[in-house]
Enzyme design. Structure first.
Site, PDB file in Angstrom:
ATOM      1  N   SER A  47       0.752  -1.205  -0.013  1.00  0.00           N
ATOM      2  CA  SER A  47       0.112   0.074   0.079  1.00  0.00           C
ATOM      3  C   SER A  47       1.037   1.278  -0.040  1.00  0.00           C
ATOM      4  CB  SER A  47      -0.946   0.127   1.330  1.00  0.00           C
ATOM      5  OG  SER A  47      -0.165   0.011   2.475  1.00  0.00           O
ATOM      6  N   HIS A 104      -5.154  -4.060  -2.846  1.00  0.00           N
ATOM      7  CA  HIS A 104      -4.999  -3.043  -3.737  1.00  0.00           C
ATOM      8  C   HIS A 104      -4.875  -3.893  -5.070  1.00  0.00           C
ATOM      9  CE1 HIS A 104      -4.182   0.389  -1.322  1.00  0.00           C
ATOM     10  NE2 HIS A 104      -3.842  -0.379  -0.505  1.00  0.00           N
ATOM     11  N   LYS A 130     -11.683  -0.657  -1.945  1.00  0.00           N
ATOM     12  CA  LYS A 130     -10.810   0.086  -3.045  1.00  0.00           C
ATOM     13  C   LYS A 130     -11.415   0.231  -4.428  1.00  0.00           C
ATOM     14  CE  LYS A 130      -7.457  -0.543   0.228  1.00  0.00           C
ATOM     15  NZ  LYS A 130      -7.558   0.735   1.188  1.00  0.00           N
TER      16      LYS A 130
HETATM   17  C1  LIG Z   1      -3.094  -3.408   2.050  1.00  0.00           C
HETATM   18  C2  LIG Z   1      -4.182  -3.206   2.739  1.00  0.00           C
HETATM   19  N1  LIG Z   1      -5.063  -4.079   3.370  1.00  0.00           N
HETATM   20  C3  LIG Z   1      -6.040  -4.033   4.400  1.00  0.00           C
HETATM   21  C4  LIG Z   1      -6.561  -2.567   4.288  1.00  0.00           C
HETATM   22  C5  LIG Z   1      -7.960  -2.363   5.187  1.00  0.00           C
HETATM   23  O1  LIG Z   1      -9.000  -2.427   4.188  1.00  0.00           O
HETATM   24  P1  LIG Z   1     -10.335  -1.561   4.776  1.00  0.00           P
HETATM   25  O2  LIG Z   1      -9.997  -0.389   4.470  1.00  0.00           O
HETATM   26  O3  LIG Z   1     -11.481  -1.964   4.178  1.00  0.00           O
HETATM   27  O4  LIG Z   1     -10.255  -1.719   6.283  1.00  0.00           O
HETATM   28  C6  LIG Z   1      -6.071  -1.496   3.570  1.00  0.00           C
HETATM   29  C7  LIG Z   1      -6.607  -0.448   3.818  1.00  0.00           C
HETATM   30  O5  LIG Z   1      -6.113   0.733   3.818  1.00  0.00           O
HETATM   31  C8  LIG Z   1      -4.819  -1.859   2.898  1.00  0.00           C
HETATM   32  O6  LIG Z   1      -4.137  -1.063   2.278  1.00  0.00           O
END
Ligand SMILES: Cc1ncc(COP(=O)(O)O)c(C=O)c1O
Length: 390
Positions: free
Chosen positions: A181, A209, A238
């Site tokens: 991310s 992502h 996303k």
């Molecule tokens: C790599 C990754 N995993 C998990 C999440 C968490 O997802 P959510 O926003 O649905 O809680 C994010 C969100 O920022 C992320 O970037």
């Protein structure tokens, strides 16, 4: 000020001095490239709405229809009164999309990661976790009774070394983001899985992502590499454009999590209207070849031009484009200058990224026009010279 508030206030002063202070901004319009933020028009290069679906009329209509039938909240856990046909329909759709036997919804990707990592690995097990994994994976590891060993970011030699060193543990789980991310790198899932097979370990990938973006029809990192991890985790928040998280895998895995994952059992079910919108989003994504092509053409143009200008740009070809500035205060100043010019792309600082790697984290969507991108590049050219950064 109470004694507690005084103590917290002093901490916040230190946070400010370190250039790490955070504050909220208010979006006054629906998610799209041009938005009103705190009442000012801004061109947004920081959203995860990669395919523009968060504001897609087909999803809104689907949610509206089910909203009239089922109301707003689901009013209970899936295991009490919160379960509807829409939850099952969406789970079947996700399983089909991810080409797994089954899927299980969570209220967010965060809770899906925490749920899996705090449930599957047990006391005598070990989790091998990439250094740059998302905070929700780190928090899941912290809640797990298993030991966590961190390997260097996408460093397969280090992963192999750590697999060798952890041979005495009962079970070994390798966990990695599919697309990272903050760095926009793609995990070498083919190599991770072949190491996992060689060392009798299990693989967990967080495809937050990559879902909707990588692979055939946007199926994600597994499809991109043509491999099958044991556990696939994802978010609907996303490219899918809604809210919620999921785990995809075998029927037994899904049934196990349904029975044991505390972040599934003790959470209120997702609203059925959001399930319906997510279902439609997956249908749209399967037919969104042109949107994905546009997305990658936007990514390539921005990355190539920034590198030509002399910027240090990290990552692979994904919609996450980290432009390294280094110092946190300088990164904040850069972001402020961008904002003065009407571009919203916040600075990312430690502890979210390592010390010395503060950055402007750009994210691109298929909805950004050539004009939007040309303007962004013009601003980077100008501000870079003004701040003497490149
Ligand atoms: C790599 C990754 N995993 C998990 C999440 C968490 O997802 P959510 O926003 O649905 O809680 C994010 C969100 O920022 C992320 O970037």
């Amino acid at each position: 000020m109470s004694e507690l508030d005084e103590w917290l206030h002093q901490h916040l002063i230190k946070t400010k001095e370190a250039g790490l202070y955070r504050k909220l901004r208010t979006m006054n319009t629906a998610p799209r490239p041009n938005m009103l933020i705190d009442g000012k028009g801004q061109l947004v290069f920081s959203s995860n709405n990669y395919l523009g679906l968060a504001n897609d009329q087909r999803l809104v209509t689907a949610a509206e229809t089910i909203l009239h039938e089922f109301g707003l909240g689901s009013s209970g856990s899936r295991l009490t009164t919160g379960n509807t046909d829409w939850h099952h329909k969406l789970e079947e759709k996700i399983a089909c999309f991810k080409q797994t036997e089954g899927a299980l919804l969570f209220s967010s990707g965060y809770l899906a990661n925490v749920g899996v990592l705090s449930t599957l690995p047990e006391k005598d097990d070990v989790i091998l976790s990439d250094r740059l994994n998302h905070a929700s994976i780190i928090d899941g590891c912290r809640l797990s009774k298993a030991k966590t060993v961190v390997y260097n970011h996408i460093d397969m030699d280090d992963l192999e070394k750590k697999l060798t060193e952890t041979a005495s543990y009962k079970r070994r789980f390798i966990v990695s983001d599919g697309v990272f991310s903050m760095d926009g790198t793609i995990a070498p899932l083919d190599q991770i899985i072949s190491l996992a097979k060689r060392y009798h370990s299990y693989t967990i990938v967080d495809d937050a992502h990559a879902t909707g973006v990588l692979g055939k029809n946007g199926r994600g990192t597994s499809d991109y590499f043509g491999v099958r991890p044991d556990v696939v985790i994802g978010t609907l928040s996303k490219a899918i454009g809604t809210e919620g998280g999921f785990v995809a895998g075998s029927h037994v895995l899904i049934n196990y999590l349904l029975n044991h994952a505390r972040t599934f059992i003790f959470q209120t079910a997702m609203p059925p209207a959001i399930c319906a919108a997510s279902y439609v989003a997956l249908e749209v994504i399967e037919e969104s070849h042109e949107k994905r092509q546009q997305l990658f053409s936007n990514v390539k143009k921005i990355k190539t031009s920034l590198v030509e200008m002399g910027y240090l740009v990290k990552g692979d070809i994904t919609p996450i484009i980290p432009v390294i500035i280094g110092d946190p205060n300088e990164a904040v100043l850069f972001a402020e200058k961008l904002q003065e010019k009407g571009i919203y792309a916040p600075a990312i600082r430690p502890p979210t990224v390592p010390e010395g790697e503060s950055r402007i984290r750009l994210t691109v969507t298929s909805d950004h026009s050539t004009k939007d991108i040309d303007y962004l590049l013009e601003c980077f050219q100008f501000i870079g010279k003004e701040l003497n950064i490149k």
